[in-house]
Scaffold this motif. Structure first.
Motif, PDB file in Angstrom:
ATOM      1  N   SER A  33      37.099  31.042  46.991  1.00 59.33           N
ATOM      2  CA  SER A  33      37.991  31.916  46.240  1.00 59.33           C
ATOM      3  C   SER A  33      37.177  32.873  45.389  1.00 59.33           C
ATOM      4  CB  SER A  33      38.935  31.120  45.343  1.00 59.33           C
ATOM      5  OG  SER A  33      38.239  30.528  44.256  1.00 59.33           O
ATOM      6  N   ALA A  35      37.879  35.648  41.963  1.00 61.13           N
ATOM      7  CA  ALA A  35      38.848  35.892  40.908  1.00 61.13           C
ATOM      8  C   ALA A  35      38.291  36.895  39.909  1.00 61.13           C
ATOM      9  CB  ALA A  35      39.189  34.586  40.193  1.00 61.13           C
ATOM     10  N   TRP A  36      39.199  37.438  39.141  1.00 56.15           N
ATOM     11  CA  TRP A  36      38.846  38.261  37.993  1.00 56.15           C
ATOM     12  C   TRP A  36      39.311  37.537  36.736  1.00 56.15           C
ATOM     13  CZ3 TRP A  36      35.822  42.464  38.131  1.00 56.15           C
ATOM     14  CH2 TRP A  36      35.642  43.096  39.369  1.00 56.15           C
ATOM     15  N   TYR A  37      38.419  37.440  35.777  1.00 55.95           N
ATOM     16  CA  TYR A  37      38.719  36.925  34.451  1.00 55.95           C
ATOM     17  C   TYR A  37      38.470  38.043  33.449  1.00 55.95           C
ATOM     18  CZ  TYR A  37      38.763  32.030  36.053  1.00 55.95           C
ATOM     19  OH  TYR A  37      39.062  30.834  36.667  1.00 55.95           O
ATOM     20  N   LEU A  47      41.959  33.784  32.994  1.00 59.35           N
ATOM     21  CA  LEU A  47      42.141  34.207  34.374  1.00 59.35           C
ATOM     22  C   LEU A  47      43.108  35.387  34.426  1.00 59.35           C
ATOM     23  CD1 LEU A  47      41.773  33.692  37.456  1.00 59.35           C
ATOM     24  CD2 LEU A  47      43.804  32.234  37.290  1.00 59.35           C
ATOM     25  N   ARG A  50      43.475  35.699  41.027  1.00 55.06           N
ATOM     26  CA  ARG A  50      42.620  34.935  41.941  1.00 55.06           C
ATOM     27  C   ARG A  50      43.137  35.107  43.364  1.00 55.06           C
ATOM     28  NH1 ARG A  50      42.792  30.003  39.851  1.00 55.06           N
ATOM     29  NH2 ARG A  50      40.685  30.039  38.986  1.00 55.06           N
ATOM     30  N   SER A  52      42.342  33.366  47.281  1.00 56.52           N
ATOM     31  CA  SER A  52      41.658  32.276  47.970  1.00 56.52           C
ATOM     32  C   SER A  52      41.868  32.392  49.474  1.00 56.52           C
ATOM     33  CB  SER A  52      42.201  30.923  47.507  1.00 56.52           C
ATOM     34  OG  SER A  52      42.098  30.785  46.112  1.00 56.52           O
ATOM     35  N   CYS A  95      33.910  39.076  37.299  1.00 59.95           N
ATOM     36  CA  CYS A  95      34.192  38.596  38.647  1.00 59.95           C
ATOM     37  C   CYS A  95      33.665  37.171  38.770  1.00 59.95           C
ATOM     38  CB  CYS A  95      33.498  39.509  39.655  1.00 59.95           C
ATOM     39  SG  CYS A  95      33.801  39.091  41.375  1.00 59.95           S
ATOM     40  N   ASN A  96      34.350  36.370  39.557  1.00 57.26           N
ATOM     41  CA  ASN A  96      34.036  34.950  39.696  1.00 57.26           C
ATOM     42  C   ASN A  96      34.176  34.561  41.163  1.00 57.26           C
ATOM     43  OD1 ASN A  96      35.742  32.356  40.181  1.00 57.26           O
ATOM     44  ND2 ASN A  96      34.596  31.844  38.336  1.00 57.26           N
TER      45      ASN A  96
END
Length: 116
Positions: A33, A35-37, A47, A50, A52, A95-96
């Protein structure tokens, strides 16, 4: 190992739009996945959105209907389209990426400032 580089931050007026990009490199095939935090001054990181593999995107309530997360087919790049920005959206956006083995990688962050 996965590496992430964000781009697209900046200053925008309230009601305006920005698109953030997150370029992934390294072991992209291991990504489950992305995601943006975001983290506003004095606040915990939260968060934003996200996406996935095999699942539908999910969003924070505060951005639903305004922000859209998307990716390219190869999972090389993830985007965050931000519309109708509000002063409350001002934050550093990160970004994650999470791999199938639960390794977590963060980008360096990009600043978003929304003026009234």
């Amino acid at each position: 190992q996965v590496q992430l580089v964000e781009s697209g931050g900046g200053l925008v007026q309230a009601g305006g739009s920005l698109r953030l990009s997150c370029a992934a490199s390294g072991s992209i095939g291991n990504i489950y996945s992305m995601a943006w935090y975001r983290q506003a001054a004095g606040q915990p990181r939260e968060l934003v959105a996200r996406i996935s593999r095999g699942g539908s995107p999910n969003y924070a309530d505060s951005v639903k209907g305004r922000f859209t997360i998307s990716r390219d087919n190869a999972w090389n790049t993830v985007y965050l389209q931000m519309n109708n920005l509000e002063p409350e959206d001002k934050a550093v956006y990160y970004c994650n990426a999470v791999t199938w083995s639960a390794n977590v990688t963060w980008g360096q962050g990009t600043q978003i400032t929304v003026s009234k």
